[in-house]
Design a protein around this motif. Structure first.
Motif, mmCIF file in Angstrom:
data_model
loop_
_atom_site.group_PDB
_atom_site.id
_atom_site.type_symbol
_atom_site.label_atom_id
_atom_site.label_comp_id
_atom_site.label_asym_id
_atom_site.label_seq_id
_atom_site.Cartn_x
_atom_site.Cartn_y
_atom_site.Cartn_z
ATOM 1 N N THR A 199 -6.935 -9.718 2.749
ATOM 2 C CA THR A 199 -6.313 -8.395 2.673
ATOM 3 C C THR A 199 -6.939 -7.420 3.664
ATOM 4 O OG1 THR A 199 -6.039 -8.815 0.320
ATOM 5 C CG2 THR A 199 -5.672 -6.565 1.067
ATOM 6 N N ASP A 212 -5.758 -0.085 3.638
ATOM 7 C CA ASP A 212 -4.529 0.488 3.086
ATOM 8 C C ASP A 212 -4.208 -0.175 1.751
ATOM 9 O OD1 ASP A 212 -2.244 2.003 2.828
ATOM 10 O OD2 ASP A 212 -1.005 0.588 3.965
ATOM 11 N N LEU A 213 -5.089 0.036 0.771
ATOM 12 C CA LEU A 213 -4.922 -0.580 -0.537
ATOM 13 C C LEU A 213 -3.921 0.170 -1.394
ATOM 14 C CD1 LEU A 213 -8.587 -1.491 -1.558
ATOM 15 C CD2 LEU A 213 -6.777 -3.037 -0.822
ATOM 16 N N GLN A 214 -3.310 -0.592 -2.323
ATOM 17 C CA GLN A 214 -2.413 -0.006 -3.306
ATOM 18 C C GLN A 214 -2.878 -0.448 -4.697
ATOM 19 O OE1 GLN A 214 0.077 2.104 -2.575
ATOM 20 N NE2 GLN A 214 -0.447 1.932 -0.396
ATOM 21 N N PRO A 215 -2.857 0.438 -5.701
ATOM 22 C CA PRO A 215 -3.251 0.054 -7.052
ATOM 23 C C PRO A 215 -2.410 -1.124 -7.557
ATOM 24 C CG PRO A 215 -3.076 2.436 -6.885
ATOM 25 C CD PRO A 215 -2.524 1.877 -5.605
ATOM 26 N N GLN A 264 -2.589 -4.127 -6.435
ATOM 27 C CA GLN A 264 -2.451 -5.130 -5.380
ATOM 28 C C GLN A 264 -3.482 -6.247 -5.578
ATOM 29 O OE1 GLN A 264 -3.096 -3.440 -1.518
ATOM 30 N NE2 GLN A 264 -2.898 -5.363 -0.411
ATOM 31 N N LYS A 279 -7.962 -1.843 -8.533
ATOM 32 C CA LYS A 279 -7.697 -0.664 -9.359
ATOM 33 C C LYS A 279 -8.481 0.507 -8.788
ATOM 34 C CE LYS A 279 -7.122 -3.412 -13.583
ATOM 35 N NZ LYS A 279 -7.601 -3.649 -14.977
ATOM 36 N N GLN A 280 -8.085 1.708 -9.160
ATOM 37 C CA GLN A 280 -8.785 2.892 -8.669
ATOM 38 C C GLN A 280 -9.177 3.777 -9.847
ATOM 39 O OE1 GLN A 280 -6.645 5.483 -5.928
ATOM 40 N NE2 GLN A 280 -8.470 5.621 -4.638
ATOM 41 N N TRP A 336 -12.372 2.406 -5.527
ATOM 42 C CA TRP A 336 -11.635 1.156 -5.674
ATOM 43 C C TRP A 336 -12.495 0.145 -6.422
ATOM 44 C CZ3 TRP A 336 -6.665 0.736 -5.116
ATOM 45 C CH2 TRP A 336 -5.993 1.641 -4.299
#
Length: 741
Positions: A48, A52-55, A57, A128-129, A134
């Motif tokens: 990954t 540019d992380l997304q919750p 993911q 998760k955030q 993160w």
């Protein structure tokens, strides 16, 4: 090029970790190393980009550990101290916090010690955030070592495939260490020997050895992993089946005396005197056994049936057939209580036919360890002379002094209580190999394994036992609900007040003294190693302590009695008679009541420290209630943690009364046992790649292939590599008892 039988040090070079491969993992040769297969694979997918992380993911990232700390807190569910490990990892994007929850502060300290500062690893989990940080909770991971020790040309993103192998490890080794050495060794070996003949591989769709080796260590997808495992499992199954087939052929060559039943006088008279009709199942199994007895090689049959389904009747008819043929039969029972029960029931069923000697009857004898020398003299003399046709006994039958005139049939009841060597000691008393019938309500893992491998023929009595009622089974979890024990004793008292009786079963007699022959079921970790009991766990229940506590407390005023193996035989017999006649309300006992006890009025059973018993024992113990047409209740009292294997075992017993299903649960937890040897328990499995439940179809196919190969070429002269593999297995110490299952 390096040979497979070269020492493993040939590919380790001057590595400082060489001893951890040789001593820690037990790898001696290059072949040992290459057959040290991954136990699982991390599905990394594509690494990954963490900028540019997304919750939510799924994240697969390589990072360096910055810091690890242990945080303690109170578990709101149990009120006990709990802990977690918080680890911070530097990546090519934002810093990640990784959390591992532990069962205890000690376990957390161990985990934190493995997550050392400067260590590089691959982490896989759901992002998760929380508080702008993160996080990954309990991710899958593999550690490579410190950043300085990881070669740049290997520890690149491109070196990590979609499936990353995770190897069995020892202290001081990471999976990355093993992967690097295996990769090097694979590049240094020459052409791999092909044990499986080409025609067999083609017929059964098995890939060649070189492809299997590549796909098991460096697969591109799960299909390749499965095909690689198929190769190694089929190879092991075929070699094992060839050994079994050759041993069966050797036994048949030695032969056994056919027991055709002669004029059938005893059996005919017995059947005519039965006050009931045989069930369809009893007739069918009887015909199978009769056909086996009439052959010129030994019967080796397993008779499976629930308690009360008529196994003893089937066995008695087989014994009478042997006696009609001029031979003798021995019934081996695990306890004196059961042996005495068998003698009483057999004599009652035979009636006048039980009278031996001048009366011209069958002659039924009892031989147990508690009998005096004078008491044994008569039975032993009548066995040696042939005057006695049937003998029922305990381990006393195995003694050298016990001799038979013509032992034709050995019946082993509740065979999970006897080791292979013990059963062999009895069968060795026959001049020629005797026929063998083993009976059980819950096949042990080894028996299930041998059944699948084809070394045992199986008969099953499937009719529901007459007069049996439903048994409600519940796990009483004292870890989370210590107060539930009060309700346990209330239920016992309620059953007694209804005019019924109850059992209370304990794993110990007193202190640290186990019942003779009792083996506690240990707790195992994920690698099959025994876990030591927790230091703060309560002491195991003991009969003599429990009966005092109950008489002075929750069961005060009820008539209590104790039963265990240390009591004198006459005391045990008197106690059981009193309980059977309703003169005792609650019997506090060890596992001596596991088999052979039939009290129709007993409706409740409490098994204390139930997690210390195996599946077979729990199923047999439970079978003591619900026998008189009255609903039964079995309470499995335990301090086992809800995530433990022991709790899984108890939940399975509570969920079903199907003996075969429970034997599968037992097999899943304990493994197959020493399929080619003498071990009863599953913790010494000789199978490396095979699992009997999972690979049953492969085993059956291998049996078919083995029979075809031997039919075409009994000496395997056209397949020398396969012949060598079979010879190696035959020569090993593990095969000593292969024909004594």
């Amino acid at each position: 090029m390096i040979d497979l039988d070269s020492p493993v040090t040939a590919v380790l070079g001057g590595s400082k970790k060489a001893k951890r491969f040789t001593d820690g993992l037990g790898l001696r040769t290059v072949e040992d190393l290459l057959r040290h297969f991954p136990r699982r694979y991390l599905e990394t997918g594509t690494l990954t980009k963490v900028d540019d992380l997304q919750p939510g993911q799924m994240l697969a990232v390589i990072g360096e550990i910055i810091e690890s700390k242990v945080k303690t807190h109170q578990d709101r569910r149990t009120g006990k101290p709990a802990a977690r490990v918080e680890t911070w990892v530097r990546t090519d994007g934002p810093r990640l916090q990784i959390t591992f929850f532990a069962r205890s502060p000690r376990a957390a300290e161990w985990r934190a010690g493995t997550m050392g500062r400067g260590t590089t690893g691959l982490f896989l989990g759901q992002a998760k955030q929380f508080n702008n940080q993160w996080q990954l909770t309990h991710p899958q991971f593999v550690l490579f070592g410190t950043a300085d020790s990881v070669d740049d040309d290997i520890a690149t993103v491109e070196a990590i495939g979609e499936l990353y192998p995770i190897y069995p490890l020892t202290k001081g080794l990471q999976s990355w260490d093993v992967a690097r050495v295996v990769t090097f060794a694979r590049g240094e070996i020459g052409e791999l020997p092909e044990v499986l003949p080409d025609a067999v591989r083609t017929q059964y769709d098995v890939v060649d050895a070189a492809t299997a080796l590549e796909w098991v260590h460096a697969p591109e997808d799960r299909t390749q992993v499965a095909r690689a495992h198929r190769h190694y499992r089929f190879e092991e199954a075929l070699v094992t089946q060839l050994v079994l087939a050759k041993r069966r052929a050797a036994v048949r060559a030695v032969g056994a005396q056919a027991r055709t039943g002669g004029d059938g006088a005893f059996l005919t008279a017995f059947d005519a005197g039965l006050p009931f009709e045989l069930t369809d199942g009893q007739r069918e199994v009887g015909e199978q056994v009769a056909a086996d007895l009439a052959r010129s090689w030994p019967m080796n049959r397993l008779l499976q049936g629930e308690v009360g389904s008529g196994k003893t009747l089937v066995a008695l008819r087989a014994m009478l057939r042997v006696v009609d043929s001029g031979g003798q039969a021995a019934l081996l029972a695990p306890t004196e209580v059961l042996a005495q029960q068998h003698v009483r029931s057999i004599r009652a069923m035979l009636g006048d036919l039980a009278d031996g000697g001048l009366a011209g009857g069958v002659g039924v004898e009892l031989l147990t360890g508690s009998m005096t020398k004078a008491q044994r003299t008569g039975p032993m003399s009548r066995l040696a002379s042939g005057e006695a046709g049937i003998v029922v006994g305990t381990h006393a039958l195995l003694e050298d002094k016990v001799q038979f005139a013509d032992l034709g049939l050995v019946v082993v009841d509740e065979q999970h209580r006897f080791g292979v060597e013990q059963r062999a000691a009895l069968t060795d008393k026959a001049g020629t190999p005797p026929h063998v019938l083993v009976m059980t309500a819950t096949p042990i893992p080894r028996t299930v394994a041998m059944t699948v491998f084809g070394d045992l023929e199986v008969s099953t009595l499937r009719e529901l036992p007459a007069g049996r009622a439903e048994i409600q089974s519940n796990v009483v979890n004292l870890v989370d609900h210590p107060g539930w024990i009060t309700r346990v004793w209330e239920r016992v008292r309620e059953e007694v007040e209804k005019g019924h009786q109850a059992y209370v079963v304990c794993p110990r007699i007193t202190g640290d003294e186990l019942e003779q022959g009792q083996v506690e079921a240990p707790e195992l970790d994920d690698d099959g190693k025994e876990v030591a009991p927790s230091a703060d766990a309560p002491p195991l229940a003991a009969v003599e302590d429990v009966v005092t506590a109950l008489a002075d407390g929750p069961l005060a005023g009820l008539r209590l009695a104790v039963l265990h193996g240390r009591l004198a035989p006459d005391v045990k017999d008197a106690t059981m008679r009193a309980f059977g006649q309703g003169e005792v309300d609650v019997l506090v006992s060890t596992t001596v009541i596991e088999v052979g006890v039939d009290v129709p009025n007993a409706t409740a059973m409490v098994i204390l420290d139930a997690d210390r018993f195996g599946v077979s024992q729990l199923h047999q113990l439970r079978g003591r209630v619900g026998r008189g047409g009255l609903p039964g209740l079995c309470l499995l009292v335990s301090h086992a943690h809800w995530l433990s294997d022991a709790r899984t075992r108890l939940d399975a017993v509570a969920a079903t009364t199907d003996g075969f299903r429970l034997s599968q649960v037992d097999l899943e937890q304990r493994r197959e046992g020493d399929v080619l040897g003498g071990s009863q328990s599953g913790r010494r499995s000789t199978l490396q790649n095979l699992r009997v439940l999972r690979d049953e179809q492969t085993i059956v196919q291998a049996r078919e292939a083995a029979e075809a190969l031997l039919e075409a070429d009994a000496g395997l002269t056209t397949t020398p590599l396969l012949a060598a593999a079979v010879a190696d297995l035959e020569a090993s110490a593990n095969a000593d008892f292969i024909d004594r299952s």
